[in-house]
Motif scaffolding. Structure first.
Motif, mmCIF file in Angstrom:
data_model
loop_
_atom_site.group_PDB
_atom_site.id
_atom_site.type_symbol
_atom_site.label_atom_id
_atom_site.label_comp_id
_atom_site.label_asym_id
_atom_site.label_seq_id
_atom_site.Cartn_x
_atom_site.Cartn_y
_atom_site.Cartn_z
ATOM 1 N N GLY A 34 -49.464 -9.855 -8.627
ATOM 2 C CA GLY A 34 -49.963 -9.451 -7.352
ATOM 3 C C GLY A 34 -49.251 -10.290 -6.327
ATOM 4 O O GLY A 34 -49.042 -11.358 -6.516
ATOM 5 N N LEU A 35 -49.425 -9.593 -5.212
ATOM 6 C CA LEU A 35 -48.950 -10.432 -3.767
ATOM 7 C C LEU A 35 -49.938 -10.476 -2.898
ATOM 8 O O LEU A 35 -50.574 -9.391 -2.673
ATOM 9 N N TYR A 36 -50.146 -11.521 -1.935
ATOM 10 C CA TYR A 36 -51.232 -11.504 -1.111
ATOM 11 C C TYR A 36 -50.575 -12.029 0.095
ATOM 12 O O TYR A 36 -49.788 -12.941 0.090
ATOM 13 N N GLU A 37 -50.792 -11.445 1.296
ATOM 14 C CA GLU A 37 -50.213 -11.792 2.672
ATOM 15 C C GLU A 37 -51.596 -11.969 3.569
ATOM 16 O O GLU A 37 -52.260 -10.926 3.652
ATOM 17 N N GLY A 38 -51.691 -12.979 4.210
ATOM 18 C CA GLY A 38 -52.943 -13.042 4.877
ATOM 19 C C GLY A 38 -52.621 -13.854 6.460
ATOM 20 O O GLY A 38 -51.615 -14.764 6.404
ATOM 21 N N VAL A 39 -53.399 -13.445 7.460
ATOM 22 C CA VAL A 39 -53.147 -14.155 8.653
ATOM 23 C C VAL A 39 -54.196 -15.263 8.581
ATOM 24 O O VAL A 39 -55.316 -15.064 8.348
ATOM 25 N N THR A 40 -53.583 -16.647 8.919
ATOM 26 C CA THR A 40 -54.748 -17.798 8.543
ATOM 27 C C THR A 40 -55.210 -17.989 9.948
ATOM 28 O O THR A 40 -56.131 -18.690 9.938
ATOM 29 N N GLU A 41 -54.580 -17.743 11.178
ATOM 30 C CA GLU A 41 -55.145 -17.775 12.458
ATOM 31 C C GLU A 41 -55.048 -16.609 13.161
ATOM 32 O O GLU A 41 -54.090 -15.989 13.405
ATOM 33 N N THR A 51 -56.899 -8.574 8.516
ATOM 34 C CA THR A 51 -55.925 -9.610 8.371
ATOM 35 C C THR A 51 -55.630 -10.176 7.127
ATOM 36 O O THR A 51 -54.842 -11.181 6.960
ATOM 37 N N SER A 52 -55.490 -9.191 6.159
ATOM 38 C CA SER A 52 -54.938 -9.707 4.827
ATOM 39 C C SER A 52 -54.560 -8.303 4.062
ATOM 40 O O SER A 52 -54.984 -7.224 4.286
ATOM 41 N N TRP A 53 -53.478 -8.420 3.259
ATOM 42 C CA TRP A 53 -53.092 -7.211 2.434
ATOM 43 C C TRP A 53 -52.607 -7.769 0.882
ATOM 44 O O TRP A 53 -52.550 -8.795 0.677
ATOM 45 N N TRP A 54 -52.247 -6.586 0.071
ATOM 46 C CA TRP A 54 -51.818 -6.988 -1.135
ATOM 47 C C TRP A 54 -51.055 -6.013 -1.596
ATOM 48 O O TRP A 54 -50.900 -4.928 -1.190
ATOM 49 N N ALA A 75 -33.893 -7.814 -7.527
ATOM 50 C CA ALA A 75 -33.861 -8.419 -8.738
ATOM 51 C C ALA A 75 -34.157 -7.797 -10.038
ATOM 52 O O ALA A 75 -33.721 -8.231 -11.119
ATOM 53 N N GLY A 76 -34.096 -6.550 -9.852
ATOM 54 C CA GLY A 76 -34.410 -5.847 -11.028
ATOM 55 C C GLY A 76 -35.923 -5.440 -11.250
ATOM 56 O O GLY A 76 -36.229 -4.587 -12.368
ATOM 57 N N GLY A 77 -36.913 -6.013 -10.474
ATOM 58 C CA GLY A 77 -38.183 -5.511 -10.896
ATOM 59 C C GLY A 77 -38.809 -4.250 -9.978
ATOM 60 O O GLY A 77 -37.879 -3.623 -9.574
ATOM 61 N N THR A 78 -39.845 -4.188 -10.369
ATOM 62 C CA THR A 78 -40.293 -2.628 -9.835
ATOM 63 C C THR A 78 -41.507 -2.856 -8.965
ATOM 64 O O THR A 78 -42.326 -3.714 -9.268
ATOM 65 N N VAL A 79 -41.834 -1.922 -7.856
ATOM 66 C CA VAL A 79 -43.018 -1.943 -7.035
ATOM 67 C C VAL A 79 -43.886 -1.149 -7.794
ATOM 68 O O VAL A 79 -43.704 0.148 -7.986
ATOM 69 N N ALA A 80 -45.088 -1.677 -8.235
ATOM 70 C CA ALA A 80 -45.939 -0.986 -8.710
ATOM 71 C C ALA A 80 -47.117 -0.572 -7.902
ATOM 72 O O ALA A 80 -47.821 0.708 -8.057
ATOM 73 N N MET A 81 -47.543 -1.072 -6.777
ATOM 74 C CA MET A 81 -48.466 -0.691 -5.615
ATOM 75 C C MET A 81 -47.736 -1.140 -4.321
ATOM 76 O O MET A 81 -47.823 -2.416 -4.182
ATOM 77 N N ASP A 82 -47.503 -0.363 -3.496
ATOM 78 C CA ASP A 82 -47.161 -0.855 -2.105
ATOM 79 C C ASP A 82 -48.068 -1.708 -1.359
ATOM 80 O O ASP A 82 -49.191 -1.773 -1.848
ATOM 81 N N LYS A 83 -47.887 -2.331 -0.143
ATOM 82 C CA LYS A 83 -48.579 -3.141 0.523
ATOM 83 C C LYS A 83 -49.707 -2.343 0.981
ATOM 84 O O LYS A 83 -49.620 -1.105 1.558
ATOM 85 N N SER A 84 -50.809 -2.773 0.765
ATOM 86 C CA SER A 84 -52.230 -2.267 1.252
ATOM 87 C C SER A 84 -53.112 -3.123 1.861
ATOM 88 O O SER A 84 -53.214 -4.139 1.441
ATOM 89 N N PRO A 85 -53.961 -2.683 2.654
ATOM 90 C CA PRO A 85 -54.819 -3.503 3.531
ATOM 91 C C PRO A 85 -55.950 -3.870 2.633
ATOM 92 O O PRO A 85 -56.654 -3.111 1.913
ATOM 93 N N ILE A 86 -56.263 -5.157 2.676
ATOM 94 C CA ILE A 86 -57.554 -5.875 2.128
ATOM 95 C C ILE A 86 -58.889 -5.723 3.369
ATOM 96 O O ILE A 86 -59.901 -5.358 3.232
ATOM 97 N N SER A 87 -58.199 -6.350 4.639
ATOM 98 C CA SER A 87 -59.024 -6.265 5.498
ATOM 99 C C SER A 87 -58.110 -6.134 6.862
ATOM 100 O O SER A 87 -56.772 -5.989 6.762
#
Length: 123
Positions: free
Chosen positions: A112-119, A97-100, A83-95
Motif C-alpha cells: 500500500g501507498l499513503y499520501e497525506g497532507v501534514t499541515e 487530506t489523505s489518500w491511498w 519498473a515492472g510492477g502493476t497498479v492494483a488500486m489507483d489513488k483513492s481518498p481516505i479523507s
C-alpha cells in the motif's frame, strides 16, 4: 514523517471481535474504530508509533499489507509500472487530506501507498 517510512499495517481478519481481543491481549494494543470508520478498528502499539487496522479478509487481501508513506502517489505508481510492477488500486481518498493506493511488486506482493497532507493551510 519522511518519504519511504512504513506508516500503517492492515491485518486481514475473519472475525473482528475475536481478532480485537486476540491482538489486545497478545501485544497490549489499544484497538478502537475512529469516528467515520466504525467497521475498521485501528490498533496502536504501546510505543505510540506503530499502528494499523483490522480489516475484513477478502479475495486478494489474505496477508498483512504494509503501507509506505510517499510524497506523491501518482509519481510512485508511475515508477512502479516503469519498473515492472502493476497498479492494483489507483489513488483513492481516505479523507480530505489523505489518500491511498495499492500496487503489486515483481514477486506478487501487495503493497500500500499513503499520501497525506501534514499541515493544512488556513483558507
Amino acid at each position: 514523517m519522511p518519504h519511504g517510512d512504513i506508516t500503517h499495517i492492515d491485518i486481514p481478519v475473519t472475525d473482528m471481535e475475536r481478532a480485537k481481543g486476540f491482538y489486545a491481549d497478545l501485544f497490549g494494543w489499544e484497538i478502537a474504530a475512529p469516528p467515520g470508520f466504525e467497521d475498521y478498528p485501528m490498533w496502536q502499539a504501546p510505543n505510540k508509533i506503530s499502528g494499523g487496522g483490522l480489516a475484513p479478509r477478502s479475495e486478494g487481501f489474505t496477508q498483512p499489507r504494509s503501507y509506505v508513506e510517499v510524497d506523491s502517489i501518482e509519481e510512485t505508481l508511475a515508477k512502479v509500472v516503469a519498473a515492472g510492477g502493476t497498479v492494483a488500486m489507483d489513488k483513492s481518498p481516505i479523507s480530505d487530506t489523505s489518500w491511498w493506493a495499492i500496487f503489486t511488486d515483481l514477486d506478487g506482493n501487495s503493497v500500500g501507498l499513503y499520501e497525506g497532507v501534514t499541515e493544512v493551510e488556513d483558507a
